[in-house]
Design a protein around this motif. Structure first.
Motif, PDB file in Angstrom:
ATOM      1  N   PRO A 150      14.073   6.024 -40.329  1.00  0.00           N
ATOM      2  CA  PRO A 150      15.445   5.688 -39.927  1.00  0.00           C
ATOM      3  C   PRO A 150      15.399   4.974 -38.567  1.00  0.00           C
ATOM      4  N   SER A 151      16.064   3.845 -38.472  1.00  0.00           N
ATOM      5  CA  SER A 151      15.976   3.054 -37.238  1.00  0.00           C
ATOM      6  C   SER A 151      16.539   3.839 -36.061  1.00  0.00           C
ATOM      7  N   GLY A 152      15.790   3.809 -34.959  1.00  0.00           N
ATOM      8  CA  GLY A 152      16.160   4.598 -33.782  1.00  0.00           C
ATOM      9  C   GLY A 152      15.260   5.815 -33.642  1.00  0.00           C
ATOM     10  N   ILE A 153      14.557   6.157 -34.738  1.00  0.00           N
ATOM     11  CA  ILE A 153      13.637   7.301 -34.705  1.00  0.00           C
ATOM     12  C   ILE A 153      12.218   6.794 -34.456  1.00  0.00           C
ATOM     13  N   CYS A 154      11.529   7.453 -33.551  1.00  0.00           N
ATOM     14  CA  CYS A 154      10.149   7.091 -33.213  1.00  0.00           C
ATOM     15  C   CYS A 154       9.203   7.668 -34.283  1.00  0.00           C
ATOM     16  N   ALA A 155       8.424   6.790 -34.904  1.00  0.00           N
ATOM     17  CA  ALA A 155       7.564   7.209 -36.024  1.00  0.00           C
ATOM     18  C   ALA A 155       6.420   8.109 -35.571  1.00  0.00           C
ATOM     19  N   ASP A 156       6.083   8.060 -34.276  1.00  0.00           N
ATOM     20  CA  ASP A 156       4.981   8.895 -33.777  1.00  0.00           C
ATOM     21  C   ASP A 156       5.415  10.331 -33.513  1.00  0.00           C
ATOM     22  N   SER A 157       6.690  10.519 -33.237  1.00  0.00           N
ATOM     23  CA  SER A 157       7.135  11.844 -32.775  1.00  0.00           C
ATOM     24  C   SER A 157       8.280  12.432 -33.579  1.00  0.00           C
ATOM     25  N   GLY A 158       8.999  11.598 -34.334  1.00  0.00           N
ATOM     26  CA  GLY A 158      10.188  12.084 -35.047  1.00  0.00           C
ATOM     27  C   GLY A 158      11.398  12.219 -34.140  1.00  0.00           C
ATOM     28  N   ARG A 159      11.283  11.737 -32.908  1.00  0.00           N
ATOM     29  CA  ARG A 159      12.375  11.927 -31.960  1.00  0.00           C
ATOM     30  C   ARG A 159      13.262  10.687 -31.901  1.00  0.00           C
ATOM     31  N   ALA A 160      14.541  10.915 -31.623  1.00  0.00           N
ATOM     32  CA  ALA A 160      15.487   9.803 -31.544  1.00  0.00           C
ATOM     33  C   ALA A 160      15.421   9.183 -30.152  1.00  0.00           C
ATOM     34  N   LEU A 161      15.198   7.855 -30.124  1.00  0.00           N
ATOM     35  CA  LEU A 161      15.198   7.160 -28.827  1.00  0.00           C
ATOM     36  C   LEU A 161      16.634   6.700 -28.535  1.00  0.00           C
ATOM     37  N   GLY A 162      17.564   7.632 -28.464  1.00  0.00           N
ATOM     38  CA  GLY A 162      18.984   7.274 -28.307  1.00  0.00           C
ATOM     39  C   GLY A 162      19.674   7.335 -29.659  1.00  0.00           C
ATOM     40  N   ALA A 163      20.621   6.419 -29.896  1.00  0.00           N
ATOM     41  CA  ALA A 163      21.342   6.417 -31.181  1.00  0.00           C
ATOM     42  C   ALA A 163      20.360   6.131 -32.312  1.00  0.00           C
ATOM     43  N   HIS A 174       2.481   4.912 -48.409  1.00  0.00           N
ATOM     44  CA  HIS A 174       1.089   5.384 -48.363  1.00  0.00           C
ATOM     45  C   HIS A 174       0.964   6.859 -47.971  1.00  0.00           C
ATOM     46  N   CYS A 175       1.555   7.253 -46.838  1.00  0.00           N
ATOM     47  CA  CYS A 175       1.446   8.647 -46.377  1.00  0.00           C
ATOM     48  C   CYS A 175       2.540   8.918 -45.345  1.00  0.00           C
ATOM     49  N   PHE A 176       2.774  10.216 -45.097  1.00  0.00           N
ATOM     50  CA  PHE A 176       3.722  10.575 -44.044  1.00  0.00           C
ATOM     51  C   PHE A 176       3.168  10.145 -42.685  1.00  0.00           C
ATOM     52  N   LYS A 177       4.036   9.736 -41.805  1.00  0.00           N
ATOM     53  CA  LYS A 177       3.687   9.498 -40.405  1.00  0.00           C
ATOM     54  C   LYS A 177       4.083  10.769 -39.638  1.00  0.00           C
ATOM     55  N   PRO A 178       3.555  10.958 -38.414  1.00  0.00           N
ATOM     56  CA  PRO A 178       3.906  12.182 -37.682  1.00  0.00           C
ATOM     57  C   PRO A 178       5.419  12.398 -37.589  1.00  0.00           C
ATOM     58  N   GLY A 179       6.146  11.314 -37.355  1.00  0.00           N
ATOM     59  CA  GLY A 179       7.594  11.429 -37.188  1.00  0.00           C
ATOM     60  C   GLY A 179       8.334  11.946 -38.415  1.00  0.00           C
ATOM     61  N   HIS A 180       7.708  11.859 -39.582  1.00  0.00           N
ATOM     62  CA  HIS A 180       8.376  12.374 -40.785  1.00  0.00           C
ATOM     63  C   HIS A 180       8.262  13.888 -40.894  1.00  0.00           C
ATOM     64  N   VAL A 181       7.258  14.469 -40.264  1.00  0.00           N
ATOM     65  CA  VAL A 181       7.037  15.912 -40.452  1.00  0.00           C
ATOM     66  C   VAL A 181       7.275  16.731 -39.187  1.00  0.00           C
ATOM     67  N   LEU A 182       7.193  16.096 -38.017  1.00  0.00           N
ATOM     68  CA  LEU A 182       7.398  16.856 -36.782  1.00  0.00           C
ATOM     69  C   LEU A 182       8.884  17.073 -36.541  1.00  0.00           C
ATOM     70  N   ASP A 183       9.206  18.183 -35.873  1.00  0.00           N
ATOM     71  CA  ASP A 183      10.590  18.327 -35.435  1.00  0.00           C
ATOM     72  C   ASP A 183      10.618  18.119 -33.927  1.00  0.00           C
ATOM     73  N   GLY A 184      11.777  17.729 -33.433  1.00  0.00           N
ATOM     74  CA  GLY A 184      11.948  17.589 -31.996  1.00  0.00           C
ATOM     75  C   GLY A 184      13.091  18.485 -31.584  1.00  0.00           C
ATOM     76  N   PRO A 185      13.420  18.487 -30.301  1.00  0.00           N
ATOM     77  CA  PRO A 185      14.578  19.277 -29.897  1.00  0.00           C
ATOM     78  C   PRO A 185      15.875  18.752 -30.516  1.00  0.00           C
ATOM     79  N   GLU A 186      15.867  17.509 -31.073  1.00  0.00           N
ATOM     80  CA  GLU A 186      17.102  16.953 -31.628  1.00  0.00           C
ATOM     81  C   GLU A 186      17.248  17.330 -33.099  1.00  0.00           C
ATOM     82  N   ARG A 187      18.386  16.924 -33.673  1.00  0.00           N
ATOM     83  CA  ARG A 187      18.667  17.178 -35.084  1.00  0.00           C
ATOM     84  C   ARG A 187      17.770  16.324 -35.983  1.00  0.00           C
ATOM     85  N   ALA A 188      17.735  16.693 -37.260  1.00  0.00           N
ATOM     86  CA  ALA A 188      16.977  15.896 -38.231  1.00  0.00           C
ATOM     87  C   ALA A 188      17.759  14.630 -38.578  1.00  0.00           C
ATOM     88  N   HIS A 189      17.054  13.551 -38.918  1.00  0.00           N
ATOM     89  CA  HIS A 189      17.732  12.283 -39.163  1.00  0.00           C
ATOM     90  C   HIS A 189      17.640  11.777 -40.583  1.00  0.00           C
TER      91      HIS A 189
END
Ligand SMILES: NC(=O)C1=CN([C@@H]2O[C@H](COP(=O)(O)OP(=O)(O)OC[C@H]3O[C@@H](n4cnc5c(N)ncnc54)[C@H](O)[C@@H]3O)[C@@H](O)[C@H]2O)[C@@H](O)CC1
Ligand SMILES: Nc1ncnc2c1ncn2[C@@H]1O[C@H](COP(=O)(O)OP(=O)(O)O)[C@@H](O)[C@H]1O
Ligand SMILES: [K+]
Length: 497
Positions: A150-163, A174-189
């Motif tokens: 989802p645009s705005g989400i960092c693929a390395d961390s799963g964290r939202a870089l703002g909106a 091909h495979c999950f990236k870290p950002g697809h499986v990690l959670d951050g302090p923010e909500r899921a996107h």
């Protein structure tokens, strides 16, 4: 973007086709009649995937509107070629003209703005569009599919870089990236993420487009099997330090976990006043009176058959507990440190200095913040640029700082060791039932039992987390901590142990 013999153009075609396939698999109602789609295309190859989707949907008779960000002449070559091909079929309008509201919302919005190349927060008008889309879909109109991330989400961390775009479905390749499986302090996107094969070789890891992540995998059956002429001591003697009278439940749960996972013998070491309570509740687990650090040394110092220890679950604090922990760390044997032991460690530098390479620390978020305030602050800070600080990053740093394996618990669990290995155990609706009192104590017991059986600390932690989640998935809704060790035999049978 070429990979080996496959050209980037071919990979892009497969990616676009993968998105279309995933959309119709997820929402079969969209196959009943041609609908309307709006494709948002960015300035990189993610946008290129978007032009492929536009063409494939148009071929199926869909009404397609494409909005593009930036000058298409500046697109990378594969994306530019797909833009050119689409431009012969339909229009490309500037992104500034895009607008979403409940009346005009199409059946499908395809977010192909940014994928793994996002480096900074979305700016106007993209932040406004992400917000509009979230509002309209929350009212039940239309569906949003994100290409790769989802645009705005960092693929390395799963964290939202703002909106960030909120997707109903994300299709990655091909495979999950870290950002697809990690959670951050923010909500899921994204509510769901599917992986589509684009024909890249499975190995080596370096062939994977974008950042890589290792997911927890099932232990090999032969690593868990008991066979041949071995006796109980061959499978190790695990020792759990108990809390005082009235607080022995956590140690008992850990002990049960260690026994079920196959430790040959398990002993709960408790103060004299707590022993009757321990004894009243268990039969196969042994008990021993250990009143203080001197007792610990006397009973287990010379007896090297006691080959793995667990300290912390409801153990309590104070000088007595501190001295006991110091004595335990001085033994330099495989040791799981959880709960109150982690609090003691965060209060006492000399205890911290005594940590060694056979320790596994199992903090949840609160304990992690007490132990590693600097790392926790870095993780909690709102990220503005990519790659953003992730749970994977801080767990690895914590492992290096302590020289021990770290198992950072939560809905998503990350395990790392000081050599830089790291594994992620993802969350789902079934593992969410692990959020119940005492389940962490059982996990500590699983690690303890595996270390008693000779598994190295990092391996024991990875296998224990996998089996802990497997028990939760198998047991299902209604799970309480006591069910976890009792479900292990079924999980073992399913793994062919
Ligand atoms: N690497 C591969 O083998 C494959 C990649 N594919 C696609 O290619 C994507 C990666 O493509 P790219 O590396 O071109 O990266 P992206 O398309 O994600 O974006 C990169 C571009 O966006 C700009 N950018 C980053 N953040 C921005 C912001 N906040 N505002 C404005 N501009 C910003 C960058 O300067 C760069 O021009 C993947 O996510 C995937 O969708 C697929 O086609 C399949 C194969
Ligand atoms: N959504 C969730 N929130 C918290 N813990 C979760 C969640 N899903 C799974 N878990 C797992 O449940 C366990 C909880 O352990 P812990 O926090 O130590 O609790 P306790 O001390 O009550 O046993 C951990 O293994 C954690 O990874
Ligand atoms: K995207």
């Amino acid at each position: 973007m070429a990979q080996g013999h496959v050209t980037g153009r071919v990979l892009m075609e497969r990616a676009g086709r993968g998105v279309c396939d995933a959309v119709f698999e997820a929402w079969p109602d969209l196959t009943e009649q041609a609908g309307r789609a709006c494709i948002l295309c960015g300035p990189g190859n993610n946008g290129g995937d978007g032009y492929v989707v536009a063409r494939l949907l148009c071929d199926r008779g869909w009404g397609v509107t494409v909005f593009a960000l930036g000058d298409p002449r500046k697109l990378p070559p594969d994306a530019r070629a797909n833009h050119t091909q689409w431009a012969e079929m339909g229009q490309v309008r500037p992104i500034e003209e895009a607008q979403f509201d409940a009346e005009t919302m199409p059946d499908l919005v395809v977010d192909a703005l940014f994928g793994i190349g996002l480096t900074r927060a979305l700016t106007a008008p993209l932040d406004r569009l992400a917000e509009q889309l979230a509002q309209v879909t929350a009212q039940g109109s239309g569906r949003v599919v994100a290409v790769d991330v989802p645009s705005g989400i960092c693929a390395d961390s799963g964290r939202a870089l703002g909106a960030a775009v909120r997707a109903d479905l994300t299709v990655t390749f091909h495979c999950f990236k870290p950002g697809h499986v990690l959670d951050g302090p923010e909500r899921a996107h994204s509510s769901a993420t599917v992986v589509k094969d684009i024909g890249l070789p499975k190995a080596p890891m370096t062939s994977i487009p974008g950042p890589a992540v290792a997911l927890a995998t099932a232990p090999a059956a032969e690593d868990l099997r008991k066979a041949g002429p071995a006796h109980k001591y061959t499978h190790g003697h695990a020792v759990v330090l108990s809390g005082p009278a009235g607080r022995t439940g956590a140690a008992r749960l850990a002990a049960r976990g260690a026994l079920r996972i196959g430790a040959g013998l398990v002993t709960v070491a408790a103060r004299a006043d707590a022993l009757p309570e321990v004894a009243a509740h268990q039969t196969a687990v042994m008990q021993r009176v250990v009143d203080d650090a001197a007792d610990l040394k006397a009973f287990f110092g010379a007896d090297t058959r006691a080959n793995a220890f667990c300290a912390g679950p409801a153990m309590g604090g104070g000088a007595g507990a501190r001295d006991m922990l110091a004595e335990l760390l001085a033994l330099k044997r495989p040791t799981v440190l959880d709960a109150d032991a982690l609090t003691l460690l965060s209060e006492d530098q000399s205890l911290r200095d005594a940590l060694h390479g056979s320790c596994v620390l199992t903090p949840h978020q609160g304990e992690f913040a007490r132990l590693f305030p600097d790392l926790a602050a870095r993780y909690a800070a709102p990220p503005v640029s990519g790659p953003a600080c992730s749970k994977l990053d801080v767990t690895l740093d914590a492992a290096v700082q302590t020289g021990s394996a770290i198992l950072f618990k939560g809905a998503v669990t990350v395990i790392a060791d000081p050599q830089g290995r790291a594994v992620v155990s993802p969350a789902d609706d079934r593992t969410a039932w692990l959020a119940t009192a005492g389940s962490g104590d059982v996990l500590a017991g699983f690690i303890l039992g595996l270390m008693a059986r000779g598994h190295a600390p990092f391996q024991a932690a990875c296998h224990a987390v996998y089996l802990h989640c497997a028990c939760a998935r198998r047991f299902g809704p209604g799970l309480v901590a006591e069910d976890l060790p009792e479900t292990l035999p079924e999980v073992f049978r399913a793994l062919g142990v």
